[in-house]
Design a protein around this motif. Structure first.
Motif, PDB file in Angstrom:
ATOM      1  N   SER A 106       0.839  -1.187   0.000  1.00  0.00           N
ATOM      2  CA  SER A 106       0.000   0.000   0.000  1.00  0.00           C
ATOM      3  C   SER A 106       0.885   1.252   0.000  1.00  0.00           C
ATOM      4  N   GLY A 107       0.543   2.208  -0.840  1.00  0.00           N
ATOM      5  CA  GLY A 107       1.327   3.436  -0.911  1.00  0.00           C
ATOM      6  C   GLY A 107       2.516   3.373  -1.848  1.00  0.00           C
ATOM      7  N   SER A 108       2.676   2.255  -2.592  1.00  0.00           N
ATOM      8  CA  SER A 108       3.858   2.119  -3.455  1.00  0.00           C
ATOM      9  C   SER A 108       3.683   2.809  -4.808  1.00  0.00           C
ATOM     10  N   GLY A 109       2.469   3.304  -5.101  1.00  0.00           N
ATOM     11  CA  GLY A 109       2.283   4.068  -6.335  1.00  0.00           C
ATOM     12  C   GLY A 109       1.495   3.364  -7.428  1.00  0.00           C
ATOM     13  N   LYS A 110       0.920   2.213  -7.116  1.00  0.00           N
ATOM     14  CA  LYS A 110       0.210   1.423  -8.134  1.00  0.00           C
ATOM     15  C   LYS A 110      -0.977   2.196  -8.714  1.00  0.00           C
ATOM     16  N   SER A 111      -1.778   2.741  -7.808  1.00  0.00           N
ATOM     17  CA  SER A 111      -2.962   3.475  -8.233  1.00  0.00           C
ATOM     18  C   SER A 111      -2.553   4.726  -9.017  1.00  0.00           C
ATOM     19  N   THR A 112      -1.558   5.419  -8.521  1.00  0.00           N
ATOM     20  CA  THR A 112      -1.053   6.613  -9.205  1.00  0.00           C
ATOM     21  C   THR A 112      -0.603   6.256 -10.626  1.00  0.00           C
ATOM     22  N   LEU A 113       0.104   5.133 -10.759  1.00  0.00           N
ATOM     23  CA  LEU A 113       0.619   4.739 -12.069  1.00  0.00           C
ATOM     24  C   LEU A 113      -0.523   4.541 -13.061  1.00  0.00           C
TER      25      LEU A 113
END
Ligand code: ADP
Ligand code: ADP
Length: 229
Positions: A38-45
Protein backbone atom coordinates in the motif's frame (compact mmCIF):
# COMPACT_ATOMS: atom_id res chain seq x y z
CA UNK A 1 2.53 -3.76 -31.13
CA UNK A 2 2.92 -1.57 -28.02
CA UNK A 3 -0.51 -0.54 -26.75
CA UNK A 4 0.86 1.38 -23.79
CA UNK A 5 4.37 2.65 -23.35
CA UNK A 6 5.64 4.61 -20.40
CA UNK A 7 9.17 5.96 -20.55
CA UNK A 8 10.91 7.68 -17.68
CA UNK A 9 7.65 8.69 -16.01
CA UNK A 10 8.01 10.62 -12.77
CA UNK A 11 5.30 12.16 -10.67
CA UNK A 12 5.29 14.31 -7.56
CA UNK A 13 2.48 15.23 -5.20
CA UNK A 14 3.99 18.48 -3.98
CA UNK A 15 7.38 17.55 -2.59
CA UNK A 16 6.55 13.83 -2.37
CA UNK A 17 7.72 11.72 -5.31
CA UNK A 18 5.05 9.10 -6.02
CA UNK A 19 6.52 7.65 -9.27
CA UNK A 20 10.23 7.26 -10.03
CA UNK A 21 11.50 6.59 -13.57
CA UNK A 22 8.71 4.20 -14.52
CA UNK A 23 9.27 2.31 -17.78
CA UNK A 24 6.62 -0.13 -18.97
CA UNK A 25 5.64 -1.46 -22.39
CA UNK A 26 2.38 -3.34 -22.74
CA UNK A 27 1.76 -5.00 -26.09
CA UNK A 28 -1.63 -5.59 -27.64
CA UNK A 29 -3.40 -8.42 -25.82
CA UNK A 30 -0.98 -8.53 -22.90
CA UNK A 31 -2.21 -8.75 -19.32
CA UNK A 32 -0.19 -7.12 -16.57
CA UNK A 33 -0.78 -7.54 -12.86
CA UNK A 34 0.61 -4.69 -10.78
CA UNK A 35 1.25 -5.43 -7.13
CA UNK A 36 3.20 -4.08 -4.18
CA UNK A 37 2.60 -2.65 -0.74
CA UNK A 38 0.00 0.00 0.00
CA UNK A 39 1.33 3.44 -0.91
CA UNK A 40 3.86 2.12 -3.46
CA UNK A 41 2.28 4.07 -6.33
CA UNK A 42 0.21 1.42 -8.13
CA UNK A 43 -2.96 3.47 -8.23
CA UNK A 44 -1.05 6.61 -9.20
CA UNK A 45 0.62 4.74 -12.07
CA UNK A 46 -2.58 3.52 -13.68
CA UNK A 47 -4.35 6.83 -13.03
CA UNK A 48 -1.57 8.54 -15.00
CA UNK A 49 -2.27 6.28 -17.98
CA UNK A 50 -5.78 7.65 -18.46
CA UNK A 51 -4.90 11.12 -17.22
CA UNK A 52 -6.82 11.04 -13.98
CA UNK A 53 -3.48 12.26 -12.64
CA UNK A 54 -0.94 14.45 -14.36
CA UNK A 55 2.77 13.63 -14.29
CA UNK A 56 5.79 15.87 -14.53
CA UNK A 57 8.45 13.87 -16.37
CA UNK A 58 8.63 11.28 -19.10
CA UNK A 59 6.12 10.20 -21.69
CA UNK A 60 3.09 7.94 -21.86
CA UNK A 61 1.82 6.68 -25.20
CA UNK A 62 -1.48 4.87 -25.62
CA UNK A 63 -2.11 3.11 -28.95
CA UNK A 64 0.75 5.08 -30.48
CA UNK A 65 -0.70 8.46 -29.46
CA UNK A 66 1.66 10.69 -27.57
CA UNK A 67 -0.48 12.21 -24.88
CA UNK A 68 -0.08 15.78 -23.88
CA UNK A 69 -1.88 17.28 -20.93
CA UNK A 70 -4.36 19.37 -22.93
CA UNK A 71 -8.08 18.56 -22.73
CA UNK A 72 -8.30 17.21 -26.28
CA UNK A 73 -5.63 14.68 -25.60
CA UNK A 74 -7.30 13.65 -22.35
CA UNK A 75 -10.59 13.02 -24.15
CA UNK A 76 -8.76 10.94 -26.72
CA UNK A 77 -7.15 8.72 -24.09
CA UNK A 78 -10.38 8.24 -22.14
CA UNK A 79 -11.95 6.88 -25.33
CA UNK A 80 -9.19 4.30 -25.71
CA UNK A 81 -8.78 3.32 -22.07
CA UNK A 82 -11.53 1.93 -19.83
CA UNK A 83 -11.14 2.02 -16.07
CA UNK A 84 -12.72 0.12 -13.20
CA UNK A 85 -12.30 1.39 -9.64
CA UNK A 86 -12.42 -0.21 -6.22
CA UNK A 87 -15.60 1.72 -5.38
CA UNK A 88 -17.62 0.99 -8.57
CA UNK A 89 -18.29 4.73 -9.11
CA UNK A 90 -21.71 4.20 -10.68
CA UNK A 91 -24.11 7.14 -10.79
CA UNK A 92 -26.65 6.36 -8.03
CA UNK A 93 -29.51 8.31 -9.61
CA UNK A 94 -29.23 6.49 -12.96
CA UNK A 95 -30.37 2.95 -13.70
CA UNK A 96 -27.85 0.28 -14.64
CA UNK A 97 -28.82 0.73 -18.29
CA UNK A 98 -28.53 4.53 -18.13
CA UNK A 99 -25.14 4.24 -16.42
CA UNK A 100 -23.92 2.19 -19.40
CA UNK A 101 -25.44 4.44 -22.07
CA UNK A 102 -24.22 7.76 -20.72
CA UNK A 103 -20.57 7.85 -21.81
CA UNK A 104 -21.06 6.48 -25.34
CA UNK A 105 -23.80 9.06 -25.96
CA UNK A 106 -21.90 11.97 -24.39
CA UNK A 107 -18.33 11.25 -25.41
CA UNK A 108 -18.75 9.26 -28.63
CA UNK A 109 -22.00 10.90 -29.75
CA UNK A 110 -23.47 7.49 -30.62
CA UNK A 111 -27.25 7.44 -31.01
CA UNK A 112 -29.53 6.46 -28.13
CA UNK A 113 -30.48 3.22 -29.90
CA UNK A 114 -26.86 2.30 -30.59
CA UNK A 115 -25.91 3.05 -26.96
CA UNK A 116 -28.81 0.94 -25.74
CA UNK A 117 -27.90 -1.95 -27.98
CA UNK A 118 -24.26 -1.87 -26.81
CA UNK A 119 -25.40 -1.70 -23.18
CA UNK A 120 -27.85 -4.63 -23.52
CA UNK A 121 -25.21 -6.78 -25.16
CA UNK A 122 -22.54 -6.02 -22.55
CA UNK A 123 -24.89 -6.34 -19.58
CA UNK A 124 -25.82 -9.78 -20.90
CA UNK A 125 -22.15 -10.63 -21.23
CA UNK A 126 -21.51 -9.81 -17.55
CA UNK A 127 -24.77 -11.59 -16.61
CA UNK A 128 -26.62 -8.52 -15.41
CA UNK A 129 -29.25 -8.34 -18.18
CA UNK A 130 -32.09 -8.88 -15.72
CA UNK A 131 -31.02 -5.96 -13.53
CA UNK A 132 -30.85 -3.40 -16.36
CA UNK A 133 -33.66 -1.20 -15.05
CA UNK A 134 -32.59 -1.28 -11.40
CA UNK A 135 -30.60 1.37 -9.57
CA UNK A 136 -27.06 0.59 -8.34
CA UNK A 137 -28.14 0.53 -4.68
CA UNK A 138 -30.52 -2.36 -5.47
CA UNK A 139 -27.60 -4.53 -6.60
CA UNK A 140 -24.98 -6.45 -4.66
CA UNK A 141 -21.38 -5.18 -4.72
CA UNK A 142 -20.35 -7.93 -7.11
CA UNK A 143 -23.20 -7.05 -9.47
CA UNK A 144 -22.34 -3.34 -9.28
CA UNK A 145 -18.73 -4.07 -10.15
CA UNK A 146 -19.81 -6.16 -13.14
CA UNK A 147 -21.97 -3.21 -14.26
CA UNK A 148 -18.90 -0.98 -13.92
CA UNK A 149 -16.99 -3.36 -16.20
CA UNK A 150 -19.84 -3.41 -18.74
CA UNK A 151 -20.07 0.38 -18.59
CA UNK A 152 -16.37 0.72 -19.40
CA UNK A 153 -16.67 -1.79 -22.26
CA UNK A 154 -19.54 0.20 -23.82
CA UNK A 155 -16.89 2.69 -24.95
CA UNK A 156 -15.14 -0.15 -26.85
CA UNK A 157 -11.79 0.62 -25.24
CA UNK A 158 -8.54 -0.87 -26.51
CA UNK A 159 -7.17 -1.16 -22.98
CA UNK A 160 -8.79 -1.83 -19.60
CA UNK A 161 -7.32 -0.65 -16.30
CA UNK A 162 -8.49 -2.19 -13.02
CA UNK A 163 -7.67 -0.53 -9.69
CA UNK A 164 -8.23 -3.13 -6.94
CA UNK A 165 -11.60 -4.13 -8.42
CA UNK A 166 -12.32 -6.77 -5.77
CA UNK A 167 -10.92 -5.08 -2.65
CA UNK A 168 -14.23 -3.51 -1.60
CA UNK A 169 -16.25 -6.70 -2.12
CA UNK A 170 -17.52 -9.25 0.35
CA UNK A 171 -15.47 -12.44 -0.10
CA UNK A 172 -18.31 -14.39 -1.71
CA UNK A 173 -18.54 -11.83 -4.52
CA UNK A 174 -14.88 -11.74 -5.44
CA UNK A 175 -15.04 -14.78 -7.69
CA UNK A 176 -17.86 -13.50 -9.91
CA UNK A 177 -15.88 -10.33 -10.64
CA UNK A 178 -12.61 -12.19 -11.21
CA UNK A 179 -14.41 -14.62 -13.54
CA UNK A 180 -15.70 -11.65 -15.56
CA UNK A 181 -12.14 -10.30 -15.78
CA UNK A 182 -10.79 -13.72 -16.79
CA UNK A 183 -13.38 -13.95 -19.58
CA UNK A 184 -12.32 -10.52 -20.81
CA UNK A 185 -8.67 -11.57 -20.72
CA UNK A 186 -9.50 -14.73 -22.70
CA UNK A 187 -11.12 -12.57 -25.38
CA UNK A 188 -7.76 -10.85 -25.87
CA UNK A 189 -8.29 -7.54 -24.05
CA UNK A 190 -5.13 -5.65 -23.13
CA UNK A 191 -5.29 -5.20 -19.36
CA UNK A 192 -3.41 -3.72 -16.42
CA UNK A 193 -4.82 -4.90 -13.10
CA UNK A 194 -3.83 -3.63 -9.68
CA UNK A 195 -4.82 -6.50 -7.44
CA UNK A 196 -3.79 -8.56 -4.43
CA UNK A 197 -5.45 -11.64 -5.97
CA UNK A 198 -2.38 -13.73 -6.67
CA UNK A 199 -4.42 -16.68 -7.97
CA UNK A 200 -5.74 -14.34 -10.66
CA UNK A 201 -2.17 -13.19 -11.38
CA UNK A 202 -0.95 -16.77 -11.82
CA UNK A 203 -3.82 -17.66 -14.10
CA UNK A 204 -4.07 -14.55 -16.26
CA UNK A 205 -0.95 -12.38 -16.15
CA UNK A 206 1.67 -12.43 -18.86
CA UNK A 207 3.83 -10.41 -16.49
CA UNK A 208 3.68 -9.43 -12.84
CA UNK A 209 5.14 -6.04 -11.98
CA UNK A 210 6.07 -5.36 -8.37
CA UNK A 211 6.35 -1.77 -7.15
CA UNK A 212 7.91 -0.33 -4.01
CA UNK A 213 8.25 3.35 -3.07
CA UNK A 214 7.15 4.57 -6.50
CA UNK A 215 9.55 2.43 -8.53
CA UNK A 216 9.29 -0.85 -10.41
CA UNK A 217 11.51 -3.29 -8.52
CA UNK A 218 10.63 -6.54 -10.27
CA UNK A 219 8.96 -7.57 -13.52
CA UNK A 220 8.60 -11.24 -14.46
CA UNK A 221 6.17 -13.83 -15.82
CA UNK A 222 4.06 -15.26 -12.98
CA UNK A 223 5.80 -18.67 -12.92
CA UNK A 224 9.12 -16.94 -12.37
CA UNK A 225 7.73 -14.21 -10.11
CA UNK A 226 6.13 -16.67 -7.69
CA UNK A 227 9.08 -19.07 -7.65
CA UNK A 228 11.40 -16.50 -6.12
CA UNK A 229 12.44 -17.35 -2.56
P1 ADP B 1 -0.99 2.42 -3.95
O1 ADP B 1 -2.02 2.41 -5.03
O2 ADP B 1 0.19 1.56 -4.26
O3 ADP B 1 -1.57 2.13 -2.60
P2 ADP B 1 -1.00 5.27 -4.39
O4 ADP B 1 -0.64 5.45 -5.80
O5 ADP B 1 -2.44 5.37 -4.00
O6 ADP B 1 -0.38 3.89 -3.87
O7 ADP B 1 -0.20 6.30 -3.49
C1 ADP B 1 1.21 6.41 -3.58
C2 ADP B 1 1.66 7.45 -2.60
O8 ADP B 1 1.24 8.72 -3.03
C3 ADP B 1 1.12 7.27 -1.19
O9 ADP B 1 2.15 7.59 -0.29
C4 ADP B 1 -0.03 8.26 -1.12
O10 ADP B 1 -0.24 8.70 0.20
C5 ADP B 1 0.48 9.37 -2.02
N1 ADP B 1 -0.65 10.07 -2.66
C6 ADP B 1 -1.61 9.52 -3.44
N2 ADP B 1 -2.47 10.43 -3.87
C7 ADP B 1 -2.03 11.62 -3.34
C8 ADP B 1 -2.50 12.96 -3.42
N3 ADP B 1 -3.60 13.28 -4.14
N4 ADP B 1 -1.80 13.92 -2.75
C9 ADP B 1 -0.72 13.60 -2.04
N5 ADP B 1 -0.21 12.34 -1.93
C10 ADP B 1 -0.87 11.37 -2.58
P1 ADP C 1 -6.93 3.86 -3.25
O1 ADP C 1 -6.52 2.89 -2.19
O2 ADP C 1 -8.18 3.47 -3.99
O3 ADP C 1 -5.80 4.28 -4.14
P2 ADP C 1 -6.59 6.02 -1.44
O4 ADP C 1 -7.29 5.87 -0.13
O5 ADP C 1 -5.12 5.73 -1.54
O6 ADP C 1 -7.41 5.16 -2.49
O7 ADP C 1 -6.83 7.47 -1.99
C1 ADP C 1 -8.12 7.99 -2.13
C2 ADP C 1 -7.98 9.39 -2.72
O8 ADP C 1 -7.18 10.21 -1.85
C3 ADP C 1 -7.27 9.39 -4.07
O9 ADP C 1 -7.85 10.37 -4.90
C4 ADP C 1 -5.84 9.77 -3.72
O10 ADP C 1 -5.22 10.45 -4.81
C5 ADP C 1 -6.03 10.68 -2.52
N1 ADP C 1 -4.88 10.57 -1.58
C6 ADP C 1 -4.25 9.45 -1.20
N2 ADP C 1 -3.24 9.71 -0.38
C7 ADP C 1 -3.25 11.05 -0.20
C8 ADP C 1 -2.44 11.96 0.53
N3 ADP C 1 -1.41 11.56 1.27
N4 ADP C 1 -2.74 13.27 0.47
C9 ADP C 1 -3.76 13.69 -0.27
N5 ADP C 1 -4.56 12.89 -0.99
C10 ADP C 1 -4.30 11.59 -0.97
Amino acid sequence: VPMISMTGVAKWYGAFQALKDVNITVNKGEKIVLCGPSGSGKSTLIRCINHLESYQEGQIKVGGMVLGHEAKSIDAVRREVGMVFQQFNLFPHLTVMENCMLAPMRALKVSRSEAESRARQLLARVQIAEQADKYPAQLSGGQQQRVAIARALCMRPKVMLFDEPTSALDPEMVKEVLDTMIALADEGMTMICVTHEMGFARQVADRVIFMASGAIVEEAPPAEFFSNP
